[in-house]
Design a protein around this motif. Structure first.
Motif, PDB file in Angstrom:
ATOM      1  N   PHE A   1      28.780  57.468  45.118  1.00  0.00           N
ATOM      2  CA  PHE A   1      28.049  57.129  44.046  1.00  0.00           C
ATOM      3  C   PHE A   1      26.900  57.952  43.722  1.00  0.00           C
ATOM      4  O   PHE A   1      26.348  58.512  42.667  1.00  0.00           O
ATOM      5  CB  PHE A   1      27.375  55.624  44.385  1.00  0.00           C
ATOM      6  N   VAL A   2      26.329  58.204  45.052  1.00  0.00           N
ATOM      7  CA  VAL A   2      24.982  59.158  45.068  1.00  0.00           C
ATOM      8  C   VAL A   2      25.347  60.714  44.511  1.00  0.00           C
ATOM      9  O   VAL A   2      24.446  61.117  43.719  1.00  0.00           O
ATOM     10  CB  VAL A   2      24.359  59.313  46.384  1.00  0.00           C
ATOM     11  N   TYR A   3      26.432  61.044  44.889  1.00  0.00           N
ATOM     12  CA  TYR A   3      26.885  62.423  44.667  1.00  0.00           C
ATOM     13  C   TYR A   3      27.196  62.375  43.032  1.00  0.00           C
ATOM     14  O   TYR A   3      26.675  63.476  42.307  1.00  0.00           O
ATOM     15  CB  TYR A   3      28.230  62.881  45.248  1.00  0.00           C
ATOM     16  N   ARG A   4      27.793  61.434  42.584  1.00  0.00           N
ATOM     17  CA  ARG A   4      28.133  61.355  41.139  1.00  0.00           C
ATOM     18  C   ARG A   4      26.931  61.225  40.255  1.00  0.00           C
ATOM     19  O   ARG A   4      26.975  61.772  39.264  1.00  0.00           O
ATOM     20  CB  ARG A   4      29.170  59.957  40.859  1.00  0.00           C
ATOM     21  N   LEU A   5      25.916  60.619  40.626  1.00  0.00           N
ATOM     22  CA  LEU A   5      24.555  60.605  39.928  1.00  0.00           C
ATOM     23  C   LEU A   5      24.079  61.954  40.090  1.00  0.00           C
ATOM     24  O   LEU A   5      23.297  62.368  39.244  1.00  0.00           O
ATOM     25  CB  LEU A   5      23.875  59.510  40.611  1.00  0.00           C
ATOM     26  N   ALA A   6      23.832  62.608  41.230  1.00  0.00           N
ATOM     27  CA  ALA A   6      23.232  63.988  41.349  1.00  0.00           C
ATOM     28  C   ALA A   6      24.037  64.667  40.674  1.00  0.00           C
ATOM     29  O   ALA A   6      23.363  65.747  40.001  1.00  0.00           O
ATOM     30  CB  ALA A   6      23.194  64.147  42.721  1.00  0.00           C
ATOM     31  N   GLU A   7      25.426  64.608  40.266  1.00  0.00           N
ATOM     32  CA  GLU A   7      25.972  65.891  39.460  1.00  0.00           C
ATOM     33  C   GLU A   7      25.834  65.535  37.928  1.00  0.00           C
ATOM     34  O   GLU A   7      25.817  66.348  37.225  1.00  0.00           O
ATOM     35  CB  GLU A   7      27.436  65.611  39.624  1.00  0.00           C
ATOM     36  N   CYS A   8      25.232  64.361  37.488  1.00  0.00           N
ATOM     37  CA  CYS A   8      24.856  64.084  36.116  1.00  0.00           C
ATOM     38  C   CYS A   8      23.933  64.911  35.547  1.00  0.00           C
ATOM     39  O   CYS A   8      22.800  65.399  36.474  1.00  0.00           O
ATOM     40  CB  CYS A   8      24.561  62.498  35.967  1.00  0.00           C
ATOM     41  N   SER A   9      23.894  65.379  34.373  1.00  0.00           N
ATOM     42  CA  SER A   9      22.932  66.380  33.732  1.00  0.00           C
ATOM     43  C   SER A   9      22.075  65.581  32.724  1.00  0.00           C
ATOM     44  O   SER A   9      21.163  66.390  32.404  1.00  0.00           O
ATOM     45  CB  SER A   9      23.853  67.425  32.819  1.00  0.00           C
ATOM     46  N   CYS A  10      22.279  64.343  32.444  1.00  0.00           N
ATOM     47  CA  CYS A  10      21.550  63.635  31.613  1.00  0.00           C
ATOM     48  C   CYS A  10      21.520  62.038  31.945  1.00  0.00           C
ATOM     49  O   CYS A  10      22.474  61.577  32.587  1.00  0.00           O
ATOM     50  CB  CYS A  10      21.953  64.025  30.128  1.00  0.00           C
ATOM     51  N   SER A  11      20.668  61.386  31.320  1.00  0.00           N
ATOM     52  CA  SER A  11      20.488  60.098  31.608  1.00  0.00           C
ATOM     53  C   SER A  11      21.542  59.194  31.202  1.00  0.00           C
ATOM     54  O   SER A  11      21.906  58.199  31.745  1.00  0.00           O
ATOM     55  CB  SER A  11      19.255  59.357  30.985  1.00  0.00           C
ATOM     56  N   GLU A  12      22.193  59.584  30.090  1.00  0.00           N
ATOM     57  CA  GLU A  12      23.180  58.940  29.496  1.00  0.00           C
ATOM     58  C   GLU A  12      24.459  59.011  30.503  1.00  0.00           C
ATOM     59  O   GLU A  12      25.049  57.995  30.493  1.00  0.00           O
ATOM     60  CB  GLU A  12      23.791  59.328  28.082  1.00  0.00           C
ATOM     61  N   GLN A  13      24.813  60.068  31.119  1.00  0.00           N
ATOM     62  CA  GLN A  13      25.792  60.368  32.101  1.00  0.00           C
ATOM     63  C   GLN A  13      25.662  59.339  33.172  1.00  0.00           C
ATOM     64  O   GLN A  13      26.416  58.769  33.651  1.00  0.00           O
ATOM     65  CB  GLN A  13      25.919  61.665  32.701  1.00  0.00           C
ATOM     66  N   ARG A  14      24.205  59.365  33.602  1.00  0.00           N
ATOM     67  CA  ARG A  14      23.971  58.336  34.835  1.00  0.00           C
ATOM     68  C   ARG A  14      24.209  57.018  34.728  1.00  0.00           C
ATOM     69  O   ARG A  14      24.878  56.166  35.253  1.00  0.00           O
ATOM     70  CB  ARG A  14      22.472  58.603  35.436  1.00  0.00           C
ATOM     71  N   TRP A  15      23.871  56.604  33.317  1.00  0.00           N
ATOM     72  CA  TRP A  15      24.123  55.171  32.786  1.00  0.00           C
ATOM     73  C   TRP A  15      25.733  54.945  32.977  1.00  0.00           C
ATOM     74  O   TRP A  15      26.181  53.844  33.341  1.00  0.00           O
ATOM     75  CB  TRP A  15      23.510  54.974  31.379  1.00  0.00           C
ATOM     76  N   ALA A  16      26.425  55.957  32.293  1.00  0.00           N
ATOM     77  CA  ALA A  16      27.913  55.575  32.496  1.00  0.00           C
ATOM     78  C   ALA A  16      28.599  55.356  34.006  1.00  0.00           C
ATOM     79  O   ALA A  16      29.190  54.866  34.044  1.00  0.00           O
ATOM     80  CB  ALA A  16      28.626  56.880  31.624  1.00  0.00           C
ATOM     81  N   VAL A  17      27.862  56.282  34.615  1.00  0.00           N
ATOM     82  CA  VAL A  17      28.316  56.093  36.171  1.00  0.00           C
ATOM     83  C   VAL A  17      27.970  54.936  36.652  1.00  0.00           C
ATOM     84  O   VAL A  17      28.784  54.228  37.383  1.00  0.00           O
ATOM     85  CB  VAL A  17      27.583  57.425  37.051  1.00  0.00           C
ATOM     86  N   MET A  18      26.513  54.325  36.318  1.00  0.00           N
ATOM     87  CA  MET A  18      26.361  53.075  36.747  1.00  0.00           C
ATOM     88  C   MET A  18      27.132  52.035  36.403  1.00  0.00           C
ATOM     89  O   MET A  18      27.639  51.095  36.961  1.00  0.00           O
ATOM     90  CB  MET A  18      24.936  53.048  36.426  1.00  0.00           C
ATOM     91  N   LYS A  19      27.556  51.935  35.002  1.00  0.00           N
ATOM     92  CA  LYS A  19      28.332  50.755  34.486  1.00  0.00           C
ATOM     93  C   LYS A  19      29.778  50.950  35.176  1.00  0.00           C
ATOM     94  O   LYS A  19      30.413  50.043  35.332  1.00  0.00           O
ATOM     95  CB  LYS A  19      28.559  51.355  32.994  1.00  0.00           C
ATOM     96  N   GLU A  20      30.435  52.207  35.335  1.00  0.00           N
ATOM     97  CA  GLU A  20      31.639  52.312  36.189  1.00  0.00           C
ATOM     98  C   GLU A  20      31.511  51.893  37.513  1.00  0.00           C
ATOM     99  O   GLU A  20      32.654  51.112  37.777  1.00  0.00           O
ATOM    100  CB  GLU A  20      32.060  53.861  35.922  1.00  0.00           C
ATOM    101  N   THR A  21      30.505  52.113  38.223  1.00  0.00           N
ATOM    102  CA  THR A  21      30.437  51.753  39.427  1.00  0.00           C
ATOM    103  C   THR A  21      30.381  50.106  39.644  1.00  0.00           C
ATOM    104  O   THR A  21      31.131  49.680  40.496  1.00  0.00           O
ATOM    105  CB  THR A  21      29.198  52.375  40.151  1.00  0.00           C
ATOM    106  N   LEU A  22      29.587  49.819  38.885  1.00  0.00           N
ATOM    107  CA  LEU A  22      29.475  48.101  38.773  1.00  0.00           C
ATOM    108  C   LEU A  22      30.451  47.520  38.342  1.00  0.00           C
ATOM    109  O   LEU A  22      31.003  46.454  38.895  1.00  0.00           O
ATOM    110  CB  LEU A  22      28.139  47.671  38.155  1.00  0.00           C
ATOM    111  N   GLY A  23      31.272  48.337  37.208  1.00  0.00           N
ATOM    112  CA  GLY A  23      32.562  47.755  36.791  1.00  0.00           C
ATOM    113  C   GLY A  23      33.755  47.688  37.989  1.00  0.00           C
ATOM    114  O   GLY A  23      34.214  46.761  38.129  1.00  0.00           O
ATOM    115  N   ASP A  24      33.643  48.478  38.735  1.00  0.00           N
ATOM    116  CA  ASP A  24      34.592  48.577  39.971  1.00  0.00           C
ATOM    117  C   ASP A  24      34.337  47.442  41.023  1.00  0.00           C
ATOM    118  O   ASP A  24      35.207  46.936  41.620  1.00  0.00           O
ATOM    119  CB  ASP A  24      34.788  49.972  40.751  1.00  0.00           C
ATOM    120  N   LEU A  25      33.247  46.900  41.025  1.00  0.00           N
ATOM    121  CA  LEU A  25      32.694  45.929  41.678  1.00  0.00           C
ATOM    122  C   LEU A  25      32.715  44.450  41.067  1.00  0.00           C
ATOM    123  O   LEU A  25      32.393  43.526  41.569  1.00  0.00           O
ATOM    124  CB  LEU A  25      31.045  45.918  42.383  1.00  0.00           C
ATOM    125  N   GLY A  26      33.574  44.619  39.846  1.00  0.00           N
ATOM    126  CA  GLY A  26      33.791  43.302  39.526  1.00  0.00           C
ATOM    127  C   GLY A  26      32.664  42.969  37.964  1.00  0.00           C
ATOM    128  O   GLY A  26      32.650  41.879  37.475  1.00  0.00           O
TER     129      GLY A  26
END
Length: 249
Positions: A12-37
């Motif tokens: 999760f941390v690596y994926r956030l660090a690789e994002c180039s903008c806040s919108e990409q980080r938001w997408a990663v956050m939604k996907e990560t929590l989505g994987d957790l239900g």
């Protein structure tokens, strides 16, 4: 649930660090929590003094957002108030009602959340640098707490929120997609009906007969419409609603 806890957090941390903008980080956050239900994820900036939301970004269904705004729950959001006044993590089952200390659910917020289909809520927040606001991430799941809030599941949800919160407070999100402005004023369908009848020249008694509701309810709908639109009179509320395109003659 993917991988060990250490691997999960590292990914999760690596994926956030690789994002180039806040919108990409938001997408990663939604996907990560989505994987957790998570069925929906909400990010918000909340005024510390009042618990009022300055802005909100979410993956909530449009119907839920419409009801949230039109029924005034943005001003009665007990999760936001908790984030503002009690900087502790919140784990909540909406079907149990709202039992947090010192908060009155007079607006029926717990019922609204439960009726929206959410059975499990987890929220975490962080103060901004000024100390006047707090940023919050809220996990909303349609799954029961028995399914998604095991000790391991709850820990991963809260850890993910805490990792993301500094990114949120540093840069915010507020892209066009998923963003809801706190000043958006949405009338409920019944409030629009009442204002339409007022615009047509009907009096309260005539409106109550046309809609099959009491005079008291008509007055209540007019009052809430005026409050949402910032109008001093019913006539002014009608004029504002017409100008904003919320009612048509």
């Amino acid at each position: 649930m993917p991988g060990s806890n250490g691997d999960f957090l590292k990914t999760f941390v690596y994926r956030l660090a690789e994002c180039s903008c806040s919108e990409q980080r938001w997408a990663v956050m939604k996907e990560t929590l989505g994987d957790l239900g998570a069925s929906s994820v909400i990010a918000a900036k909340v005024q510390k003094s009042s618990g009022i939301i300055d802005w909100m970004q979410s993956s909530l269904p449009e119907t839920v957002i419409f009801d949230y705004l039109s029924e005034g729950f943005m001003n009665h959001d007990l999760i936001a108030r908790h984030a503002a006044s009690k900087p502790r993590d919140l784990v909540w089952r909406p079907r149990d009602g709202w039992n947090a200390e010192g908060e009155n659910d007079s607006a029926g917020f717990a019922g609204f959340v439960a009726e929206s289909g959410f059975q499990s809520i987890v929220s975490s927040s962080i103060s901004d640098s000024s100390g006047y606001s707090r940023y919050a991430i809220t996990y909303c799941s349609e799954y029961s707490s028995n399914r998604v809030l095991s000790d391991e599941g709850k820990a991963r949800i809260l850890q993910s929120c805490k990792i993301f919160l500094p990114w949120l407070s540093w840069q915010g999100i507020k892209s066009a997609k998923d963003f809801t402005h706190a000043n958006k004023r949405t009338l409920s369908p019944r409030e629009r009906d009442v204002l339409c009848y007022l615009a047509s020249g009907l009096q309260n008694g005539q409106i109550s007969g046309a809609l099959g509701i009491s005079d008291t309810m008509v007055s209540k709908h007019i009052f809430h419409a005026r409050e949402k639109l910032g109008a001093q009179t019913a006539a002014q509320a009608v004029a504002i609603a017409i100008r904003e395109g919320q009612i048509n003659l």
